[in-house]
Structures are given as C-alpha cells and as structure tokens.
Design a protein around this motif. Structure first.
Motif, PDB file in Angstrom:
ATOM      1  N   LEU B 148       0.814  -0.933   0.597  1.00  0.00           N
ATOM      2  CA  LEU B 148       0.295   0.012  -0.180  1.00  0.00           C
ATOM      3  C   LEU B 148       0.829   1.140  -0.134  1.00  0.00           C
ATOM      4  O   LEU B 148       0.415   2.309  -0.786  1.00  0.00           O
ATOM      5  CB  LEU B 148      -0.844   0.178   0.937  1.00  0.00           C
ATOM      6  N   LEU B 149       1.666   1.334   0.650  1.00  0.00           N
ATOM      7  CA  LEU B 149       2.781   2.553   1.148  1.00  0.00           C
ATOM      8  C   LEU B 149       3.611   2.914  -0.019  1.00  0.00           C
ATOM      9  O   LEU B 149       3.683   3.917  -0.677  1.00  0.00           O
ATOM     10  CB  LEU B 149       3.479   2.658   2.435  1.00  0.00           C
ATOM     11  N   VAL B 150       4.024   1.563  -0.044  1.00  0.00           N
ATOM     12  CA  VAL B 150       5.205   1.728  -1.913  1.00  0.00           C
ATOM     13  C   VAL B 150       3.965   2.058  -3.232  1.00  0.00           C
ATOM     14  O   VAL B 150       4.412   2.786  -3.983  1.00  0.00           O
ATOM     15  CB  VAL B 150       5.784   0.769  -2.133  1.00  0.00           C
ATOM     16  N   SER B 151       3.049   1.497  -3.349  1.00  0.00           N
ATOM     17  CA  SER B 151       2.407   1.567  -4.619  1.00  0.00           C
ATOM     18  C   SER B 151       1.729   3.417  -4.198  1.00  0.00           C
ATOM     19  O   SER B 151       1.286   3.637  -4.983  1.00  0.00           O
ATOM     20  CB  SER B 151       1.090   1.321  -4.296  1.00  0.00           C
ATOM     21  N   ALA B 152       1.208   3.162  -3.618  1.00  0.00           N
ATOM     22  CA  ALA B 152       0.744   4.941  -2.984  1.00  0.00           C
ATOM     23  C   ALA B 152       1.676   5.972  -3.571  1.00  0.00           C
ATOM     24  O   ALA B 152       1.897   7.162  -3.686  1.00  0.00           O
ATOM     25  CB  ALA B 152       0.411   5.450  -1.523  1.00  0.00           C
ATOM     26  N   TYR B 153       3.489   5.086  -3.195  1.00  0.00           N
ATOM     27  CA  TYR B 153       4.995   6.580  -4.142  1.00  0.00           C
ATOM     28  C   TYR B 153       4.573   6.306  -5.460  1.00  0.00           C
ATOM     29  O   TYR B 153       4.524   7.320  -6.463  1.00  0.00           O
ATOM     30  CB  TYR B 153       5.988   6.295  -2.748  1.00  0.00           C
ATOM     31  N   ALA B 154       4.586   4.929  -5.198  1.00  0.00           N
ATOM     32  CA  ALA B 154       5.399   4.982  -6.709  1.00  0.00           C
ATOM     33  C   ALA B 154       4.100   5.098  -7.878  1.00  0.00           C
ATOM     34  O   ALA B 154       4.776   5.045  -9.205  1.00  0.00           O
ATOM     35  CB  ALA B 154       6.017   3.317  -7.258  1.00  0.00           C
ATOM     36  N   PHE B 155       2.867   4.970  -8.311  1.00  0.00           N
ATOM     37  CA  PHE B 155       1.573   5.553  -8.917  1.00  0.00           C
ATOM     38  C   PHE B 155       0.862   6.531  -8.583  1.00  0.00           C
ATOM     39  O   PHE B 155      -0.085   7.034  -9.250  1.00  0.00           O
ATOM     40  CB  PHE B 155       0.527   4.292  -9.036  1.00  0.00           C
ATOM     41  N   ASN B 156       1.058   7.557  -7.734  1.00  0.00           N
ATOM     42  CA  ASN B 156       1.680   8.796  -7.720  1.00  0.00           C
ATOM     43  C   ASN B 156       1.480   9.301  -8.707  1.00  0.00           C
ATOM     44  O   ASN B 156       3.029   9.463  -9.314  1.00  0.00           O
ATOM     45  CB  ASN B 156       2.439   9.893  -6.556  1.00  0.00           C
ATOM     46  N   PRO B 157       0.413  10.105  -9.984  1.00  0.00           N
ATOM     47  CA  PRO B 157       0.547  10.629 -10.822  1.00  0.00           C
ATOM     48  C   PRO B 157       1.903  11.444 -11.335  1.00  0.00           C
ATOM     49  O   PRO B 157       2.988  11.848 -12.496  1.00  0.00           O
ATOM     50  CB  PRO B 157      -0.585  10.876 -11.825  1.00  0.00           C
ATOM     51  N   ALA B 158       2.209  12.317 -10.334  1.00  0.00           N
ATOM     52  CA  ALA B 158       2.824  13.036 -10.580  1.00  0.00           C
ATOM     53  C   ALA B 158       4.713  12.333 -10.409  1.00  0.00           C
ATOM     54  O   ALA B 158       5.588  12.813 -11.402  1.00  0.00           O
ATOM     55  CB  ALA B 158       3.390  14.243  -9.764  1.00  0.00           C
ATOM     56  N   ILE B 159       4.766  11.151  -9.789  1.00  0.00           N
ATOM     57  CA  ILE B 159       6.232  10.601  -9.744  1.00  0.00           C
ATOM     58  C   ILE B 159       5.654  10.033 -10.480  1.00  0.00           C
ATOM     59  O   ILE B 159       7.139   9.632 -11.720  1.00  0.00           O
ATOM     60  CB  ILE B 159       5.495   9.854  -8.365  1.00  0.00           C
ATOM     61  N   VAL B 160       4.644   9.254 -11.446  1.00  0.00           N
ATOM     62  CA  VAL B 160       5.055   8.882 -12.808  1.00  0.00           C
ATOM     63  C   VAL B 160       5.332   9.651 -13.735  1.00  0.00           C
ATOM     64  O   VAL B 160       5.916   9.059 -14.664  1.00  0.00           O
ATOM     65  CB  VAL B 160       3.426   8.446 -13.295  1.00  0.00           C
TER      66      VAL B 160
END
Lengths: 493, 547
Positions: B148-160
C-alpha cells in the motif's frame, strides 16, 4: 633424509602403528594419488600445455598479421576483465554491507558451554626457522580459554631446523607437542600440515602460524559455530588483522588490505554462497571433512585458497567467524614481494588446477559459482598483471599522445577504460578509506589515499609470480617473521 | 556434542541474539512474500512508467526540451560525427546523460534515440520501487503495508510523470531514497555500511542535480552529530562527503578541460547542453511578480503544498518524535528542506524558473520517512496493536492525498506552464485543455526532415550547428554523422576559418522559448558573427537551412 617423525614429549599414544614413511607418503602423495586432477604437482596438464601453446602461437601469428586488430582485441578483453572484476568487487563489498555475513558467537555464549562438552581441538602450527617466535606460541596457547586436556597442539617443525627445534624443546612445558617432519620435497607448509593432520586426535582442526595471536575465545567460538551450523558447514575462517599496523607505510597498506579482505570480500563471498579462498591461518575445520577432501595440496603454494575451492566443489560451505587473529604484517619491501608473489603464484596454480576440467567445474559450481571462482581467484592476479601495461599506455598518452594509443582504444573500449579509471580507481581507494575509518588507527587514512602506490608493489609481485609459475611452480619462498613490533592485545575492528 | 550444546541453550530467542549465522542459516533473508512482492511491484511500476512514457511521447507528442537535449547528448556520445563524452557538454551534471546513453545504443538501430531518456527514467523509477520494498522488508513492514505505502508513492501521478518524461528527477529520487535509507541506518547504528551508502547516494545526487551542493553539508552535519567526540564527528562528516566531492571535482574538471573554465556550468549557454539557465521573464505567470525573500518563501511553501503536501504533515510528526529518534527525524526534515531552501536562494536573484518538479524530491524523502515511522515497533502509536493499523492507514491517507493534490496542481497552467506538464495532466484527467502548449518536438521533427532532404542531395555534405540550441535537429535527423557540433575538435578551427570544409550552417533565431523570451544564444551567435560569408539569412526553426 626421510627420518622418522619424532614426537616429543610423547603425550599421545605413539603412532608407531603407522610407519613414518607412510605418514610422509600420504602427506606428499595422498591427494595426488586419490585425486590427481586436484593436485598441483603438475603445473599444467598436457592438454592445458597444448592449449596454451596453440593459443600463444595463434596470438603471435595474428598479431604479426594484424597488429592493430589484435591490439584492439587485447585491450577490449582487458577492459572487460577490469570492468567485470571491478563490478564484482563492488558487489562483494555491498553484499557484505547489506547482509550480516559473519558468524557471531558472543563471549557469553562461548563461555557458557561447559568444558566437558567441548570437543578435542587439534591446533596445527607449522614453523620453519623461526626460533624467535616460539615464545609467542607458548604465550598464545596459554591465553586460549579452552580446557588444556582437550587441546592437541602440534608444532610442526622440519627435521633439519635445529634452532627452532631447540627453542621449542626449551620452551615446551607439556602444552604442545613437537612433531618433526622428515626432510623431503616439496618443502612446503601444506606438506607439514598433512603430516600433522594424520597424528591429530581432535574432531576439529585449526591452523595457526607460530607468531599468531588468536582471540583467546576463538576455539570455543569456532567449535560452537561448526557444531551449531548446518551439516555442510565444514570450515570457519576467523578474521586476520595485524598488530604492527603503524610500523611503516607497507604495514598500513597491508592492514587496510586485510581489513577489506576479511571484513568485506570474504563475508561478501559467504553472503553470495560463492567459493571462499581461505586465509593462511585461523581456519577451523571438521577433521572428517578434511580427510574426505584430501586435506591440503602439498604442491600448491596457496594451499588454503585451494582447499577452500575444493570444499566448495564437494558441496561444503565456509563461514567467516567474527573473531580476530593478530598477525605480523610484513614490513620489509623485499620480504613483502616474496610473500605476495607466492600468494599470486598460488592463486594462478589454484586457477589452473581447478580449470583442468572446466566443464566439470561448471557443472559442480553452476554458472554463478563458476563465474565467481574465475573472477576472484583468476581476477586477483590477472588484474595485478594487466595494470603495468595500462599504466604504461596512460603514461605514453599523457606525455606524447601517440596515435597508436588512441587507435587501440575504440569508442566503446575507451568509455569502459574511462569508467575503470575514474570510477574504479576511486571506488577502490574509497574502500580503503572506509576501512581506515573503521579500524580507527592513526595514519591509515593517509595510507588509504596513497593506495595506488601499493598497487605498483602488487604488480611487481604479480610479474614475479607469473615468472615463477612457469619456472618454479612449487618453490615456497619463506616469509621472514619477527620484523615487526610486539603486539598490543586490543581488538582492532 | 550437538545434543549437549542444545541443552545449554537458554532459549531460542537468546541463541538467536548471541549466535548469528545469518548467511548460512536459511530463512534469514527477506521473507518470501516480500521477495515476491518486490519483483512484482518493480515490474508493474516499470510497465506503468514505460507505458506512460510511450503515451506521452508518441500518443500526445509531448516531450520536454531539456529531456530532448539529454537524449541528443546521449546520441552524440555514440553516434556523432566524432563521438566523445564531451558531446554532453558538462554544462549540466552528467549522470542522467551517461545513464541513458546505455539505452541509446539499443534504441539507435530502431531509429528511436529520443526514447532513451524516458526509458532511462522508467528503469530508474522501477529501481526506486525495488529499493523502497527492500527498505520495507528490512524494517519488518508487512507485505500488505509495503504494497500500500510503496504503491501510494510509485503510482502518484506526479511521480509517474517524472518516471516517464526522460528528465533528471527520477535519478535524483533514486539516490535520495538510498540517501535517506543510509541516513536512517547510520542513525540506528553508525556503521561503515551506512556511511558507504550515504556517500555513494550523495555522489549519485551530485551527478544529477546542482542542489546537492547544499545537500552535502546538511547531511554531513547530521551524520557527524550522531557521533560522540568532535574528532569522530569531523571524520564521519568528511567520510560521507568524499564521494560527492570527488564527483563535483571531476565535473568541474570536465568544465575546465572542455570549456576552459572551472565553473562553466554557471554560464552554460555555450555548452552542448540545452541553454536552460536563461532568466525567467518578470511577467511569468508561474512566478511571483515581485521576487524577494518573502515572496520566495511564500512561493516555496505554495509549491511544496502543491507537489509534496505529505512533507507538511509528516514533518511535524517527525519533529515531535521520541528522544532517541529526534536527531534522525530532524535530519530527514533538513534533507527535505534543502529543496525549497534552494529556491529561497535563487528566486530573489531571479535565477530559477521555479518548476514544480523542483519540489517533488521531498516526496522521495518523505516516503522513506513514512516507511520508517510505520515500521517503528517501539513507537507508542505505530507499535501499538490497537492504534498501529489506524496510524499506518493515516500515513497511507497522507500519501494518497498528496498524490491527488500533486495531480491537480500539475494540471493547472499557472503552476505547470514552464514545461507544459498541465497538457499531460489535463489530458489524463479528461479536462478541457486550457492553455497553449509548447511543442518543440514536432516542429523539430519537421525541420529535421527538411534538413535531411536538403543534405540528402549532396552526399557527404556537412552541416554546422550550435548544439546547445539545435540539439533536436541532431536528435531527429537520420544523418547524425553529417553534423559538425560544438564538441568536435575542428569546430573552433572551422569557425576561425570562416566555415572552411562545411557545406551548411544551421542557424536558429534565438527565440525558441514558449514565453517569447530569448533563452541564451551561445555558439549560434558565434556562428552568425564568425561565419558571416556563409550566413545568408537568419532562419527560424521552421525554415532553418541556409547555405
């Protein structure tokens, strides 16, 4: 002179059941008879000689016909070797940082085992022309926190080494046994070890040099590790460090190198389940396994590294024990070159021996183990041999910018070379700076920054080793001990 | 003996504490679910990043000028007329170009050199995810919370977006994550391993972003403070500073060797890198009209709120942590604070464009901090069986809100005008487009086709270009070896000889900025000045070729 082994004083049941000639025969020919392909008694096998000869002729022929193309091919291969070895060293370093790869047995745990439960421990101490270090040996034995009745210390002396025998007899108080090894060729440490091993009564066996100062709890720690570890754990290697760190710049460099080797590279190899080339002393074995694999190769001048390989090939594992043995760092340049050239020669020997049947080796080690064996055992002397060539080319380029230097570095190779030069050299120096920081000895940081000068010494030794490998493969150049300052018994890392 | 030894073992826990056989005993490494998760999440994020990159590049025709410049530099390293590393110019930190040049070798044969940047950032984004899951595993976070936590970062549209756009941010994020992990390890136990990680991560950051010049002393101070004696403090601080100092030295040495100035990067308009450091206009809608320290602080806070909202929530939590954790907590906040601090320094001097992406590194810092908080079993809140789950859910909520907030901010023209990110975000969110987008790539593709047609008529003809301005022409041309570029050894001599041995000079009019401002001129001005007889007319990018 094949005189009998003299055991003085006779604390053990006399091994008269086995003839001395038989003991000597097994010491020399045991491995050669049982596994001739594992013995370095022949430098190269006929097929290896043929391969080397054909390869050399072809290389020379191609060079004469196409000097530029051949040079480019050589430089390309060399750069690939550099990059791969460098990357592998970095991986080992990182592996050892990421995983706690050392076997740790705390003081409390080591002392918690009752004496009655400890096994008999055979300590083999080969020495040759070292009467001055016998006193240190007796002091080290006295410091062991191990029940005396379960210690089986054997001082292995050459039968013609009258001075050391006299010193040993004079110092002897029943705490160790003098074993006189009959004079015979090859006059090597592993031959003496094999001789002593046949007389061992312990289920665990270790090797120390006479001038070593092991951690007093090391035997207990090793016994616990070997007994409590998995069945295939056949050996634990204690860390080696030096007591005369600040004697001069050579001892400082040597200290940094050992620290990197024993606290980073070997634990890194363990973490990756790769073959571990053992250090010269402070390796602790299950005797049954030693007997099974044929013990030490008397013709190999780095019998320790070779044994580590053989253990791995037979499916056994080696661990690194978090316990320090203090040694004397070589402080004399000539003495250092002799010792280091022996080590490099031994690595080349070990490499050649195990590559006699590369397909079999590949099957035994798997692709990863095969690659790691070549990178570590082969890569170590190879890099030291290649360095002078490329230093010379770099010097040429800086001084005169000759066109041929540019022409043998096509773009791809040039970029690789640049990576090695800018990143690789810095990474290796920085590793030493890290070790200096860890060891907390004054003066080591400066030595770390000057590491490239140490590489020059290494290359000198490597060239000597390569020449000796051809002409004197089993000649053992004795390292002179007793040049250093006396030890101060503090933990160095 | 084994039986006897076992009898004397006080308890399994005590033995584990005393006798450590980690590399030998099985099952001491990361547990299987996390190994499994790490691989899956890394691959999933890579697929998302690369798909986004392909969509942006080929679907929307969107690319940022600086990303094109890096791709052009990477192509020139391998495929220019006289390829050398100096093709990258060293006006920018060379890390991203060096890394993406590896991909250029693979992409060139299929004619897609411009994809090297997005592919590199996709790989680095996925590598960051890999590292984050590894950190979670080492800190003992459960597979569910890791996911959950890593996905919340990894798939943050700004990060994408940063993982797909071919810019330098993603490489910086990768090293920042390593840096904060190393810093926390050092705070737990000041080991050589932790120092190595910090040093290497700082070196990586230094190879990517100028801001690291501030980051290094900040980290060194907090690393030093962990030690007891002043001597140890100094040694530790120096130790972690050595690798970034070496990288910085190598970089300015390259500036000296190539551009004849140690600090050429301070005025890189003649570099082969794109001339990005032009002055922002006074009427730029995305910057405060009045550029003072006060407005700079307000601006930084506003952009931090937009791009890395999570740090504003997590920083107070960190600053009020229990005593043993306080130094590490303050250190993390200080590391994150370097990025807005950099803007505070530059904005009053009118030397930054204030791009929203400059504020996104704080998300890379904060995600490691959140993992650290969430895995703290000794914390009264996060370690509590009653409140731990709720507290972790709250942290997850912070990450999700930060992601939504950043996406909405990036879709606003006023925030994201400099590089037209709004176009991507508005399209992705299905919003009606509300601005004029900068589209350098398509214009340059057409230009390259025209130039290729022209030089195709004369085999072996040679075109002189000012790489810092005309890099897209080189990138999109089918004939990269037909361009004489600034890093060629004979470039200066050709200029001096009034264009001897060349057939064409490609000139730009120096007004390529979307904002109608001159963005540097560099060598192209020199071409105009020194090759007067060759220059017939000041051609724009739409009609560029002069003979």
């Amino acid at each position: 002179m094949r005189a009998g082994a003299q055991l003085a004083p006779p604390r053990l049941p006399s091994p008269t059941a086995i003839s001395n000639d038989e003991l000597l025969r097994v010491s020399i020919d045991g491995l050669r008879d049982s596994d001739p392909d594992d013995s370095a008694s022949k430098n190269l096998t006929p097929s290896q000689r043929t391969g080397v000869a054909i390869g050399s002729v072809l290389a020379i022929g191609v060079f004469v016909a196409r000097p530029l193309g051949t040079s480019v091919a050589f430089v390309t291969m060399a750069m690939l070797v550099y990059v791969v070895v460098l990357a592998y060293r970095t991986v080992l370093f990182v592996s050892s940082l990421n995983a706690n790869s050392m076997i740790v047995v705390s003081d409390e745990e080591a002392r918690a085992v009752p004496d009655a439960d400890l096994p008999i421990y055979t300590v083999l101490v080969p020495a040759y022309k070292e009467p001055e270090v016998i006193a240190e040996l007796t002091a080290a034995i006295a410091r062991f926190e191990y029940p005396a009745r379960k210690l089986d210390v054997k001082l292995l002396l050459e039968d013609d080494d009258a001075d050391t025998i006299a010193a040993a007899v004079g110092a002897q108080k029943g705490d160790f046994q003098i074993v006189r090894v009959p004079v015979s060729e090859p006059r090597t440490k592993p031959k003496a070890l094999n001789f002593g091993l046949q007389l061992a009564r312990g289920s665990l066996v270790t090797v120390y040099d006479a001038e070593d100062h092991p951690d007093p709890l090391q035997l207990r720690r090793a016994a616990i590790a070997l007994e409590r570890g998995p069945d295939d754990l056949a050996c634990v290697q204690a860390r080696l460090a030096y007591h005369n760190v600040n004697q001069n710049i050579i001892t400082r460099w040597f200290t940094l190198e050992y620290a990197t080797w024993f606290t980073q590279f070997l634990p890194g190899l363990v973490a990756r389940d790769a073959p571990v080339p053992l250090g010269g002393t402070s390796n602790h074995f299950k005797k049954s396994v030693l007997d099974e694999v044929g013990a030490w190769d008397p013709f190999n001048v780095t019998e320790d590294a070779d044994l580590g390989m053989r253990l791995h090939r037979r499916g056994y594992r080696t661990g690194v024990l978090d316990s320090v043995t203090l040694e004397e760092a070589n402080s004399d340049f000539i003495n250092w070159v002799k010792q280091r050239s022996r080590w490099y020669k031994g690595y080349i020997q070990t490499w050649a021996v195990h590559l006699r049947h590369p397909v079999r080796l590949y099957r035994e080690l798997g692709p990863k183990g095969f690659a790691e064996f070549n990178l570590f055992v082969g890569g170590t002397p190879l890099i030291a041999l290649l360095n002078p060539i490329f230093w010379t080319l770099a010097l040429f380029w800086l001084v005169a910018e000759p066109a041929f230097v540019q022409s043998i570095f096509p773009r791809f190779v040039y970029y690789l070379a640049l990576v090695c030069w800018l990143v690789g050299n810095f990474a290796l120096v920085f590793m030493n700076v890290l070790m200096a920081h860890q060891l907390r000895h004054t003066g080591l940081h400066r030595a770390a920054a000057l590491t490239p000068l140490y590489w020059v010494m290494m290359s000198l030794a490597a060239v000597k080793a390569a020449v000796q490998f051809v002409f004197q493969p089993s000649s053992w150049e004795k390292t002179v001990h007793g040049l250093g300052t006396r030890p101060v018994f503090t933990e160095v890392a | 003996m084994i039986a006897l030894l076992e009898r004397f073992q006080p308890s399994p826990e005590a033995v584990r504490a005393d006798v450590v056989l980690p590399a030998i005993l099985p099952g001491r490494k990361t547990t299987r679910p996390l190994w499994f998760l790490r691989r899956r999440l890394t691959i999933a994020s890579f697929i998302v990043y690369l798909s986004s990159a392909l969509w942006m590049l080929y679907g929307l025709g969107f690319s940022i000028g600086d990303a094109l410049s890096r791709s052009a530099n990477a192509r020139a390293i391998w495929f220019a007329r006289r390829p050398t590393l100096t093709s990258m110019g060293f006006g920018w930190m060379p890390g991203p170009v060096l890394f993406q040049s590896i991909f250029t070798v693979v992409l060139e044969p299929i004619g897609q050199a411009q994809l090297s940047g997005p592919l590199a950032t996709s790989v680095l984004g996925a590598a960051t995810v890999y590292v984050l899951v590894s950190i979670c595993a080492r800190r003992g976070l459960s597979a569910t919370w890791t996911l959950l936590l890593v996905s919340a970062y990894a798939f943050n549209p700004a990060i994408v977006f940063t993982a797909a756009n071919g810019m330098s941010e993603q490489m910086n994020f990768f090293f920042l994550v390593l840096l904060v992990d190393g810093f926390l390890r050092w705070s737990d136990h000041p080991s050589v391993g932790a120092a190595t990680l910090i040093g290497v991560a700082l070196a990586g950051c230094m190879a990517v972003r100028y801001e690291t010049l501030v980051l290094v002393p900040v980290v060194a101070i907090f690393v030093g403070l962990r030690r007891k004696s002043w001597r140890e403090r100094l040694q530790s601080a120096v130790l972690v500073s050595i690798p970034p100092a070496y990288v910085f030295f190598m970089w300015i040495l390259a500036n000296k060797l190539i551009q004849k100035s140690w600090f050429w990067f301070l005025h890189p308009s003649g570099s082969t890198s794109a001339s990005a450091l032009g002055l922002p206009p006074p009427d730029a809608i995305f910057l405060p009209a009045e550029r003072t320290l006060r407005t700079a602080i307000e601006f930084s806070f506003s952009r931090t709120w937009d791009m890395s909202w999570a740090i504003l929530v997590v920083a107070p939590i960190l600053l009020f942590r229990r005593r043993g954790q306080r130094l590490a907590s303050v250190g993390i906040v200080a590391i994150a604070g370097v990025y807005p601090l950099w803007i505070w320094y530059l904005l009053p001097q009118n030397r930054t464009w204030g791009n929203p992406r400059y504020f996104l590194p704080m998300m890379a810092v904060v995600v490691v901090a959140i993992i650290w908080l969430a895995s703290d079993r000794r914390s009264r809140v996060f370690g509590s069986s009653r409140w731990g789950g709720a507290a972790r859910a709250a942290l997850l909520g912070v990450m999700v809100i930060a992601a939504v907030n950043a996406s909405l901010a990036e879709s606003r023209v006023k925030v994201a005008a400099v590089e037209s990110e709004w176009y991507v975000f508005q399209t992705a969110l299905g919003q009606p487009l509300s601005g004029d987008r900068v589209d350098n790539a398509e214009r340059w593709r057409r230009t390259a086709a025209a130039v290729d047609a022209e030089i195709g008529k004369q085999p072996k003809s040679l075109v002189m270009i000012a790489f810092g301005r005309a890099f897209p022409l080189f990138l999109f041309s089918d004939h990269p070896k037909r361009f004489m570029i600034d890093s060629d050894r004979d470039y200066e001599a050709t200029l001096a000889s009034n264009g001897k041995n060349i057939d064409y000079v490609f000139l730009t009019n120096g007004t390529s900025s979307a904002l109608g401002r001159l963005v540097g001129s560099g060598w192209s001005e020199a071409v105009k000045t020194e090759t007067g007889s060759l220059w017939r007319r000041d051609a724009s990018a739409a009609n560029p070729v002069t003979t």
